[in-house]
Design an enzyme around this catalytic site. Structure first.
Site, PDB file in Angstrom:
ATOM      1  N   LYS A   1     -35.541  11.015  -6.348  1.00  0.00           N
ATOM      2  CA  LYS A   1     -34.225  11.089  -5.727  1.00  0.00           C
ATOM      3  C   LYS A   1     -34.447  10.985  -4.215  1.00  0.00           C
ATOM      4  O   LYS A   1     -35.412  11.567  -3.692  1.00  0.00           O
ATOM      5  CB  LYS A   1     -33.575  12.430  -6.098  1.00  0.00           C
ATOM      6  CG  LYS A   1     -32.148  12.613  -5.583  1.00  0.00           C
ATOM      7  CD  LYS A   1     -31.555  13.944  -6.047  1.00  0.00           C
ATOM      8  CE  LYS A   1     -30.111  14.124  -5.586  1.00  0.00           C
ATOM      9  NZ  LYS A   1     -29.514  15.392  -6.069  1.00  0.00           N
TER      10      LYS A   1
ATOM     11  N   SER B   1     -25.012  15.028  -8.208  1.00  0.00           N
ATOM     12  CA  SER B   1     -25.389  14.081  -7.180  1.00  0.00           C
ATOM     13  C   SER B   1     -26.591  13.208  -7.560  1.00  0.00           C
ATOM     14  O   SER B   1     -26.787  12.158  -6.951  1.00  0.00           O
ATOM     15  CB  SER B   1     -25.715  14.820  -5.882  1.00  0.00           C
ATOM     16  OG  SER B   1     -26.797  15.702  -6.076  1.00  0.00           O
TER      17      SER B   1
ATOM     18  N   SER C   1     -26.173  19.164 -10.292  1.00  0.00           N
ATOM     19  CA  SER C   1     -26.538  17.800  -9.902  1.00  0.00           C
ATOM     20  C   SER C   1     -27.663  17.157 -10.701  1.00  0.00           C
ATOM     21  O   SER C   1     -27.897  15.962 -10.568  1.00  0.00           O
ATOM     22  CB  SER C   1     -26.897  17.758  -8.419  1.00  0.00           C
ATOM     23  OG  SER C   1     -25.727  17.813  -7.643  1.00  0.00           O
TER      24      SER C   1
END
Lengths: 477, 485
Positions: free
Chosen positions: B77, B152, B176
């Protein structure tokens, strides 16, 4: 109207750790800009602070020295504001749970002792430095200082004059160095203070509105800034005006204070506990350890010097005011064979005078206690007189030779052989018959002339006691 | 050769036995990433570094004794700092930020031999539940057209679901990891707060953020967590607790496992089909001998308001370092210092980030602090107590991850409150700091459904065991979206 001045101080003492409070970067002073700032100090995205445990120990030590409450657990908080030399946009400080709580310190002003309350002392990180010169209209940022550990020591508004404020500041300054938690170097900014000042009509119990003078880094300036600010406030009050609560800057060049920001413009720092740091728990083991390490404090040392060595109050005070100075003195007493009073004189007069002339501290003295002790031993065993010793001292100051070597090579050994002294005296009496007659006719003062002549002829090496004795015999009336 | 549907476990076997090399594998995945770039799951693809790392991995594999994950491709990420590579956090603010250091998670996975192929799309500074707040545009859900992958960690979930990488890292502040895992039909694990180091993981809300693995299977999550977890002296909040072997107990029987179902998870807010899907999954556990017990979380409904005080408060301070002074976006020709701050931040941050900074700044302001921040912390304590109390009588808690399956792009962007409410089942777990997983548990209208499994502190091994057993009797986790087979 009679006004009473009310003063409280916030002192920032830089703690003398090797590395920063939340990173492993060095705290050494004077490096090239931004060479001692790591990713954590730069506040790069993703970095996290890790507490340097040494600062906890130092703060606890300070707390114990002022007989303060030490917190069971202490919390770091974020103090939020934007400034270019504040990399994270917040300063890690303490708000609700400072490490050191209420304590106190006694100061002496004149022959009065006064107790000053300490509200709290908390740990925080220093910011970096903005450099406004030599960047052609831009500002340079040096983050070497960012993250340097500070202990902020907040007093109660217990001081009533500039003199008291300076006495308190000096006492704290002396104490942090005593505890070896700060080098107290004011030129380098390791010790600085904010002064809160207000006036109130004499007899009134409520405090007046205060102004805060920021960041003063000398005792002299603190004193001057207070005088100036008191005058300013007095003028306003006596004209029927009122004081604005604000932060002011003391300009030493112009000897004036001027407004930086008022309360309305003041930042809302939005303190909240820093989620990156766990609360600090002060264990009983740590307390016990620190307590055991606590050195004899200035006040106790002074009392001991008075009792044990029978020093004068002033000498005791002076010697006890600095730990290395006191240690030096005691080393002399133990090894020189001279009386405590002689040792005290040598340290306070000869040594301190020489050091002051060169602007050196006792720890930078070119003559160690060991070397000086040997010199004093030679006074004690009558090898040289006190006067000759001063000559030897000067020689020792400029080279590394021992006292004995200097005495030997310069032939400064005292003449104690009464035959040799007698010979000198006989010659002087023969050469100065006029003075002999004067003396014999009752002019006692002339005796000094003979002593002086004898010492001169012996180049100061004749033992004064012996000279006296022989002269008395030869000039018997 | 269809390597891309293989799990970490299978790939590890293939590499260790020499069936294929890391370089072959890496090139195959890089090709897929290229082929499916329209998914927009990557912000950066680091081809050259990946090939170099694969070469090294092959050398290690040839020499023997290479760690289990050696040579297996993955991606991070874009919230994890990676040395020498852009680390944008999904924001214009950090579009020019090349991290000069590695996050501990990155170092750990490098040390385990994994080969990073690049950086994955995400909501800006991890603030969002749909990936739509990313400066780089939303990533797409490979299961349905015009559908969000969740957020997210949306890029991570989309890329693993589309089999562009076998595994990814994610972070979870309010759901997330779990929510995008649920939306994209993969396995996501949010560990106990403190289990995985936060060093080098760009902070959103420091007391809630936690990194974790996003994989196809629970078995893979165990392998990856093994490499990610552990005490880190650089993170004061990381746990000084031994890391158990997460793979040892995967096959333990679930006979007499006590599963708690919080009644508040199944009230009117939950979509009917979702309720049915979760019940079906729970029944599967009954078949395996588990016992179902109703539990109650009376303070659950306060989780969202408490979260939206605490997280913004922390982020308002965490993002203050983005000031245009030392790194990141700086406005052109600032007139003075204030102008530099205002325009650099005004231009660098997106709407959702600004909203949360404002909310957080307000919540911490003098006069509001007690009413908001302190109160939210009290609620946080009550919610934590609800969970710890429930976990005294049950081994794990189960429920949905989301009230509905993945929603459409643009569907909730107009109403931030509605977007926030979609995180009702995940947020409370972050407030309590507990570990939780999302595993694939069926489909509604061809969109994946996630089952959430919540455990006690540091009970990741238990969660993985419970998840793995379900994946032994179901094949939801093996489904590949149409067009990505």
């Amino acid at each position: 109207m009679q006004w009473e001045t009310v003063i409280g101080l916030e002192i920032h003492a830089q703690l003398s750790t090797k590395t920063k409070i939340f990173s492993g970067a060095s705290t050494a002073y004077g490096a090239k800009p931004n060479t001692q700032a790591c990713a954590v100090d730069l506040g790069l995205p993703g970095v996290l602070p890790v507490l340097n445990q040494e600062v906890v120990r130092m703060a606890v030590k300070f707390g114990m020295a002022i007989e303060a409450e030490i917190a069971d657990y202490s919390v770091f908080a974020r103090k939020n504001y934007f400034y270019p030399d504040l990399p994270k946009g917040y300063q890690i400080s303490q708000m609700d749970h400072p490490i050191v709580g209420i304590g106190h310190l006694d100061i002496e002003v004149g022959d009065q002792t006064k107790r000053i309350g300490v509200t709290r002392a908390h740990l925080e990180e220093d910011a970096g430095k903005s450099l406004h010169e030599s960047f052609h209209g831009s500002t340079g940022i040096d983050l070497n200082r960012a993250g340097t550990p500070l202990l902020e020591i907040v007093s109660e508004p217990d001081m009533r004059s500039a003199k008291e404020a300076v006495a308190y500041m000096r006492k704290i300054h002396e104490l942090v160095q005593y505890l070896e938690i700060s080098d107290g170097n004011m030129q380098e900014g390791s010790f600085r203070c904010d002064v809160n000042i207000s006036l109130r009509p004499k007899g009134q119990t409520e405090y007046g509105t205060r102004a805060e003078l920021k960041n003063i880094n000398s005792f002299k300036f603190v004193e001057k800034a207070i005088f100036t600010e008191v005058e300013r406030q007095k003028e306003i009050l006596e004209a029927g005006g009122s004081i604005t609560q604000e932060t002011r800057l003391y300009d030493a060049d112009k000897d004036e204070t001027r407004s930086m920001r008022s309360k309305e413009e003041a930042n809302d720092y939005r303190y909240f506990p820093d989620p990156d740091l766990l609360p600090v728990y002060i264990s009983s083991e740590l307390r016990a350890q620190v307590k055991a390490e606590l050195p004899e404090l200035p006040e106790a040392k002074k009392q001991r010097f008075l009792n044990e060595y029978k020093l004068e109050a002033e000498a005791a005070n002076n010697l006890a005011s600095s730990r290395p100075l006191a240690d030096y003195f005691e080393a002399l007493v133990k090894t020189s064979g001279c009386t405590a009073k002689t040792c005290s004189n040598w340290v306070s007069v000869e040594l301190s005078g020489a050091l002051n002339k060169k602007n050196l501290s006792i720890t930078q003295s070119p003559i160690s206690a060991e070397r000086l002790a040997q010199l004093l031993q030679r006074i004690a065993d009558n090898t040289i007189s006190g006067k000759i010793a001063k000559q030897v001292f000067e020689a020792m100051w400029s080279n590394n030779d021992s006292a004995d070597t200097i005495i030997e090579t310069k032939g400064l050994k005292q003449i104690t052989d009464s035959g040799a002294i007698e010979a000198i005296i006989d010659k002087i009496i023969a050469d100065n018959q006029g003075q002999v007659e004067q003396y014999l006719s009752g002019k006692d003062k002339v005796f000094g002339f003979f002593v002086g002549q004898t010492m001169k002829a012996s180049q100061g090496k004749a033992n004064p006691a012996e000279v006296n004795k022989i002269l008395k015999e030869k000039l018997k009336r | 050769m269809t390597m891309h549907t293989k799990t970490l476990k299978q790939l590890s076997q293939g590499l260790q036995t020499g069936e294929y090399s890391s370089q072959e594998l890496t090139l195959a995945y890089l090709n897929r990433i290229q082929q499916y770039s329209a998914l927009n799951s990557f912000i950066s693809v680091t081809e050259a570094q990946a090939i170099a790392a694969a070469k090294q991995a092959d050398a290690l594999l040839t020499a023997g004794n290479a760690p289990l994950l050696t040579g297996i491709p993955m991606a991070h990420k874009d919230i994890f700092c990676t040395q020498g590579v852009k680390t944008s956090c999904g924001s214009k603010m950090l579009d020019n930020f090349i991290a000069p250091y590695n996050a501990t998670v990155v170092d750990n996975l490098n040390a385990a031999g994994m080969v990073s192929l690049g950086k994955l799309n995400m909501d800006e500074f991890a603030m969002g539940s749909s990936n739509e707040t990313s400066f780089y545009g939303t990533a797409y859900n490979p299961w349905a057209d015009n559908t969000v992958p969740g957020g997210s960690s949306g890029g991570s979930a989309a890329a693993v679901a589309a089999r562009l990488i076998p595994a990814a890292t994610g972070t979870d502040t309010g759901g997330s990891i779990r929510q995008p895992a649920a939306f994209c039909g993969i396995t996501g694990l949010k560990p106990t707060y403190g289990r995985v180091s936060r060093y080098g993981m760009i902070a959103y809300a420091s007391s809630l953020d936690q990194g974790g693995p996003m994989t196809q299977t629970a078995e893979d999550a165990a392998l990856m967590l093994q490499a990610m977890a552990g005490f880190d002296p650089k993170d004061s909040t990381s746990a000084q607790q031994d890391v158990p072997n997460y793979s040892t107990n995967l096959n333990n029987s679930l006979q007499d496992l006590k599963i708690g179902l919080p009644k508040e998870f199944f009230d009117e807010g939950l979509n009917n089909d979702m309720a049915t899907a979760i019940e079906t999954a729970v029944n599967e556990y009954k078949q395996m001998g588990a016992e179902i017990i109703e539990v109650s979380m009376p303070h659950l409904k306060l989780a969202i308001p408490a979260y939206y005080v605490i997280a913004p408060a922390e982020c308002s301070a965490n993002l203050q370092r983005m000031d245009g002074v030392r790194f990141g976006h700086r406005c052109d020709n600032p007139e003075d210092l204030n102008d530099l701050y205002i325009r650099s931040r005004g231009e660098g941050f997106g709407t959702e980030v600004k909203r949360r900074i404002l909310v957080g700044t307000y919540a911490l302001s003098a006069g509001y602090y007690d009413a908001h921040y302190i109160k939210a912390q009290k609620i946080r304590r009550l919610i934590t107590e609800d969970f710890t109390k429930a976990l005294e009588s049950v081994d794990v808690i189960m429920g949905p991850v989301t009230p509905t399956p993945a929603f459409g792009i643009g569907e909730k962007t107009a109403d931030p409150i509605e977007m926030y409410l979609a995180d009702i089942y995940t947020i409370a777990i972050n407030l309590a700091g507990l570990p939780a997983m999302s595993i694939p548990a069926g489909f509604i209208d061809n969109k994946p459904v996630g089952l959430q499994i919540i455990g006690n502190y540091f009970a990741e091994a238990k969660l993985l065991n419970v998840a793995h057993q379900y994946q032994q009797v179901t094949n939801w986790h093996q489904q590949t979206p149409k067009g990505f087979e």
